[in-house]
Structures are given as C-alpha cells and as structure tokens.
Design an enzyme around this catalytic site. Structure first.
Site, PDB file in Angstrom:
ATOM      1  N   GLY A 189      34.360  -4.540   0.367  1.00  0.00           N
ATOM      2  CA  GLY A 189      34.698  -3.215  -0.133  1.00  0.00           C
ATOM      3  C   GLY A 189      36.149  -2.891   0.145  1.00  0.00           C
ATOM      4  N   CYS A 190      36.441  -1.608   0.308  1.00  0.00           N
ATOM      5  CA  CYS A 190      37.811  -1.178   0.585  1.00  0.00           C
ATOM      6  C   CYS A 190      38.344  -1.889   1.824  1.00  0.00           C
ATOM      7  CB  CYS A 190      37.843   0.337   0.798  1.00  0.00           C
ATOM      8  SG  CYS A 190      39.461   0.970   1.264  1.00  0.00           S
TER       9      CYS A 190
END
Length: 218
Positions: free
Chosen positions: A56-57
C-alpha cells in the site's frame, strides 16, 4: 467516466504501448536517511541483504521497517512497472505499472528475512488485489521483490504458510506478487522517511488480525 470505469482503469496494468514514457535521468532524491543519516544507495556494508516490499502507501510501510533492530536503512520508490524514472504524479495515474515499494537493507545476523516477512504479512491485507484499504490502484498492490533465489524461496514458503492461516479464518486468497527484484526507481526527496518529517501524516497500514505462523530462527 463513471466511478466503475475509473476504478477499472486504475486497477489494470498498462501495456507497454499504454505506459507513460518517463525519462532517461533519475529524479532528484535524498542522499541520506532523514532518521539515521545513513546513505540511501549502495554500496551496503559487507554481508548485508536487501528486499523490496509493497504493502500500500509507502509512507507507513517505510516507518514500520526503519524501526526494526537490524535494519540498516530504508528508502521508498517505485518498482515492478514499465515507465523509467517515473514521478509520483505519474505513478498515481496508473499508467506506469509501478508499485509503491520500500527498500529494506538489513543485517541478517541481527534480523532474519522470516522476521521481516512476518511484519509484512501481519501489517497489511495481502488479499485485496490492486488496492489497500481506501487506496485504490496498481500502485498500491501487495508485492515482495527478492534479490536471490534463496530469498524468493523463503518468501514463497511464507506466502503459503500465511495463506493457510488466512484460510483458517475464512479469508483469502492472497494476491501478493513475488518476483525477482526489478529496477528500483527512488521516489522524490519529500517521500523519503515521510512520517518522520510529518509525524501526523497519513498511514494506511491495516492488517487482517491474523498472526503469521512462520517459524522464526532462534
């Protein structure tokens, strides 16, 4: 364009013809780690190893790993796609094919790959395909990129073990991509160690709540 069409576009890997052209020269980035002042690029100390994680981020993912004893340095970047030397804005279009990744350089005498993999599996949801929570797109997919066959074998065995643990809780299947490490394109300076520079910044890490059963070396 409808929401559904936009979602589909962001979650499909671009072909070589569709991908943005990028550039020949690397984009400017930091020379040293904001937290520990160590160099972000090779050469590493003799005997140290490296692995790339996408979960993810990359802001929260990087902070997770730089705090681990035995981790020498971390850096964020883009990998696994088509576009050479992409910018952050370009990766956000979904037209580079890259995932946001964290480079983790570590001393295997202090922390094992199995221990790092346990953190990886437990601290995000590896079943979500081309997204992670509210972050949607190919750039947020779950990936492990390794630098030798032995480490790839370890990663694949850990995926199998965690897949069984998830299945036992009615979750899965795992969508994590495990491949030989492609070229890493370092992200811009302001993304490096972002949550050390911005302690109240966004962190999207959310695990499944399922423990990883990898047996750790004693």
């Amino acid at each position: 364009m409808s929401f559904l069409d936009s979602y589909r576009k962001k979650t499909l890997m671009p072909s070589t013809d569709e991908a943005l052209p990028g550039r020949a020269q690397p984009i400017p980035t930091s020379a040293t780690h904001f937290v520990n002042s160590r160099p972000l690029k090779e050469p590493w100390p003799e005997g140290y190893k490296q692995v790339l994680f996408g979960m993810g981020c990359f802001w929260g993912a990087e902070r997770l790993f730089w705090q681990v004893p035995g981790v020498y340095v971390t850096a964020v970047g883009y990998a696994g796609g088509v576009t050479p030397n992409p910018t952050y804005e370009e990766t956000c279009t979904g037209l580079t094919g890259h995932a946001e990744v964290v480079l983790v350089v570590y001393d295997p005498k202090v922390v094992s790959l199995d221990e790092l993999l346990t953190l990886f599996w437990e601290e995000h949801d590896p079943t979500q395909g081309m997204r992670q929570g509210n972050d949607i797109g190919t750039t947020y997919r779950s990936v492990i990129y390794t630098f030798d066959k032995a480490d790839r074998d370890v990663a694949e065995k850990s995926r199998e073990a965690y897949s069984q643990a998830l299945a036992g809780r009615g979750l899965g299947p795992i969508t994590t991509e495990i491949e030989d490490a492609p070229e890493l394109y370092y992200a811009e300076d302001y993304h490096q160690q972002y949550l050390a520079k911005n302690p109240n910044g966004y962190c999207g890490l959310r695990g499944t709540g399922v423990s990883c059963p990898i047996p750790l070396a004693q």
